[in-house]
Design a protein around this motif. Structure first.
Motif, short mmCIF file in Angstrom:
data_model
loop_
_atom_site.label_atom_id
_atom_site.label_comp_id
_atom_site.label_asym_id
_atom_site.label_seq_id
_atom_site.Cartn_x
_atom_site.Cartn_y
_atom_site.Cartn_z
N GLY A 78 0.78 -1.23 0.00
CA GLY A 78 0.00 0.00 0.00
C GLY A 78 0.81 1.27 0.00
N VAL A 79 2.11 1.22 -0.28
CA VAL A 79 2.91 2.44 -0.32
C VAL A 79 2.36 3.41 -1.35
CG1 VAL A 79 5.18 3.35 -0.96
CG2 VAL A 79 5.01 1.44 0.63
N MET B 124 -6.34 -2.98 -1.70
CA MET B 124 -7.66 -2.33 -1.81
C MET B 124 -7.57 -0.84 -1.45
SD MET B 124 -10.37 -5.21 -0.45
CE MET B 124 -9.69 -5.29 1.20
N LEU B 125 -6.76 -0.52 -0.45
CA LEU B 125 -6.62 0.88 -0.05
C LEU B 125 -5.93 1.71 -1.13
CD1 LEU B 125 -5.67 0.51 3.73
CD2 LEU B 125 -7.81 1.38 2.77
N ASN B 126 -5.10 1.07 -1.96
CA ASN B 126 -4.49 1.79 -3.08
C ASN B 126 -5.55 2.33 -4.03
OD1 ASN B 126 -1.84 1.41 -2.27
ND2 ASN B 126 -1.52 -0.40 -3.53
N GLY C 283 3.90 3.93 6.43
CA GLY C 283 3.02 4.89 5.78
C GLY C 283 3.52 6.31 5.89
N ALA C 284 4.10 6.66 7.05
CA ALA C 284 4.65 8.01 7.23
C ALA C 284 5.79 8.26 6.24
CB ALA C 284 5.14 8.18 8.67
N LEU C 285 6.64 7.26 6.04
CA LEU C 285 7.72 7.42 5.06
C LEU C 285 7.16 7.55 3.64
CD1 LEU C 285 10.26 4.81 6.50
CD2 LEU C 285 10.63 7.27 6.29
N ILE D 98 5.56 5.27 -8.45
CA ILE D 98 6.61 5.32 -7.41
C ILE D 98 6.41 4.23 -6.37
CG2 ILE D 98 7.57 6.72 -5.55
CD1 ILE D 98 6.89 9.20 -7.23
N GLY D 99 5.17 4.06 -5.90
CA GLY D 99 4.91 3.09 -4.85
C GLY D 99 5.23 1.67 -5.25
#
Length: 426
Positions: free
Chosen positions: A143-144, A205-207, A307-309, A333-334
């Motif tokens: 999910g990045v 899914m969150l992506n 996630g913060a990164l 990118i992710g």
């Protein structure tokens, strides 16, 4: 007098202990641990081989090379001359576009490709660190990409909607991007910790949710203002990352942030107490629980940090280069960060150099297409070949090691003498 037979206890052998300890680790974790910890030799030869294969693909599809194949046996020297031109053109264009362009008139122009490499590598390095942190804890954070999008939303909104003094504005925007990514990482983290949800499925899914949410926001007046839907307002001048080499280059403060992020992640993983707990949870969750580590809490915090990164990685394109939000602000990118973490062996220093390599490929791809008529897609093909070669070689190495352990365990069991029964009288 009654007699009974008893057996002397057999001391467990080292292979048996190793096998039992290895069986405590989930199978998927073992596979990912092998894949994300390739040997340096494997990484080196995978990169070299991928570049050579990429150049050969360019040769194969070059129109002039194909034309000379029609009379190959009549004049073979034409074929080999054109093949060498296409083969060497791949590497010269890559170097000219990513490191030093000797065809430029000025020294500043000649070194501009190197600065472009650092600019393109910046978000890849930070996003690669996000992958590396999660994997160290035995988590595969797909999910990045979505976390990066949410970081761009938060940081971008602060950048164009708020009006703050210099320094403070860009600092608050960066913090907002970090908070946005951390929030989107908290969701799979809490689901993993409380419900045991698979982080791979949840983050995938969150992506999609993040991408569609950004597209919806860009159609609102709050985001596009008097402009057109699909693109946000331009970031305020105080919210933009400062250029560190002047207006002639796009190299911004994000490069320094990426270097500091590598140092911070190294300290977190190797020197902090939380880093020890994180590595213990990734190595063997059951053993970590026995040692008194709150594994669920550690896994949740790991995804939040990851996630913060990812949110921090969003500051590069949002506040540094694009200076506006678009539906494609995150690009790939992710997902490219997964390959960066793979090449970097999930180590901060490795991720840094792997990010530079991918930044060089991306920077060189533009010149390849412009000067040598090489499709820019060859960069993506080369990156994919690197992954395939590493995955294939590490899969073979994993199976060999597994077979070797099984043979050693079997041989040890066969060679261990069983004690004769003792007769005891009651």
């Amino acid at each position: 007098m009654s007699q009974a037979a008893t057996l002397e206890p057999i001391e467990p052998s080292a292979p048996l202990e190793d096998s039992k300890r290895d069986n405590d680790v989930p199978f998927v974790t073992k596979i990912l641990r092998t894949l994300f910890s390739p040997s340096t030799v494997t990484v080196f030869f995978a990169i070299i081989s991928a570049l050579v294969i990429g150049a050969l693909i360019v040769v194969f599809f070059d129109p002039k090379v194909q034309a000379t194949m029609g009379y190959l046996f009549a004049r073979p020297e034409d074929f080999f001359a054109e093949a060498w031109r296409a083969f060497s053109g791949f590497f010269t264009s890559l170097v000219r576009g990513s490191i030093f362009d000797w065809n430029q008139d000025s020294l500043a122009g000649a070194f501009r490709p190197l600065t472009e490499t650092f600019v393109r590598a910046t978000p890849l390095i930070i996003a690669g660190l996000a992958i590396a942190v999660s994997f160290t804890a035995g988590l595969f954070n797909i999910g990045v990409q979505g976390q990066l999008i949410f970081g761009a939303i938060f940081g971008g909104f602060i950048g164009f909607f708020w009006d703050l003094p210099p320094v403070i504005h860009v600092l608050v925007a960066v913090i907002g991007a970090i908070a946005g990514g951390a929030l989107w990482g908290f969701i799979p983290g809490i689901l993993k910790a409380k419900l045991g949800a698979n982080e791979v499925i949840v983050t995938i899914m969150l992506n999609s949710i993040a991408a569609y949410f950004l597209a919806a926001l860009l159609n609102t007046y709050t985001f596009h203002g008097d402009g057109f839907a699909g693109k946000s307002r331009i970031m305020g001048p105080n919210a933009q990352l400062p250029l560190i080499l002047g207006p002639s280059y796009r190299m911004h403060l994000g490069v320094i942030i990426a270097i500091l992020a590598c140092v911070l992640v190294w300290w977190l993983l190797e020197r902090s107490t939380f880093g020890f707990e994180l590595r213990a949870a990734g190595a063997n969750p059951e053993a970590a629980k026995t040692a008194g580590i709150n594994v669920n809490r550690t896994l949740m915090l790991t995804l939040v940090i990851s996630g913060a990164l990812a949110g921090l990685a969003a500051t590069g394109p949002t506040l540094g280069t694009e200076k506006a939000l678009t539906a494609g602000i995150a690009g790939s990118i992710g997902f490219d960060a997964i390959t960066v973490a793979l090449l970097g062996k999930s180590k901060p220093i490795g991720v840094f150099f792997a990010g530079l390599l991918f930044g060089a490929l991306n920077a060189g791809g533009a010149l390849m297409q412009a000067s040598a008529s090489i499709p820019v897609d060859i960069v993506q093909i080369t990156q994919a070949i690197v992954v395939l070669m590493i995955a294939g070689s590490e899969a073979v190495r994993y199976m060999r090691q597994k077979r070797r352990r099984e043979l050693a365990t079997t041989r040890k069991v066969e060679e261990t003498p069983v004690a004769a029964p003792k007769e005891v009288g009651a």
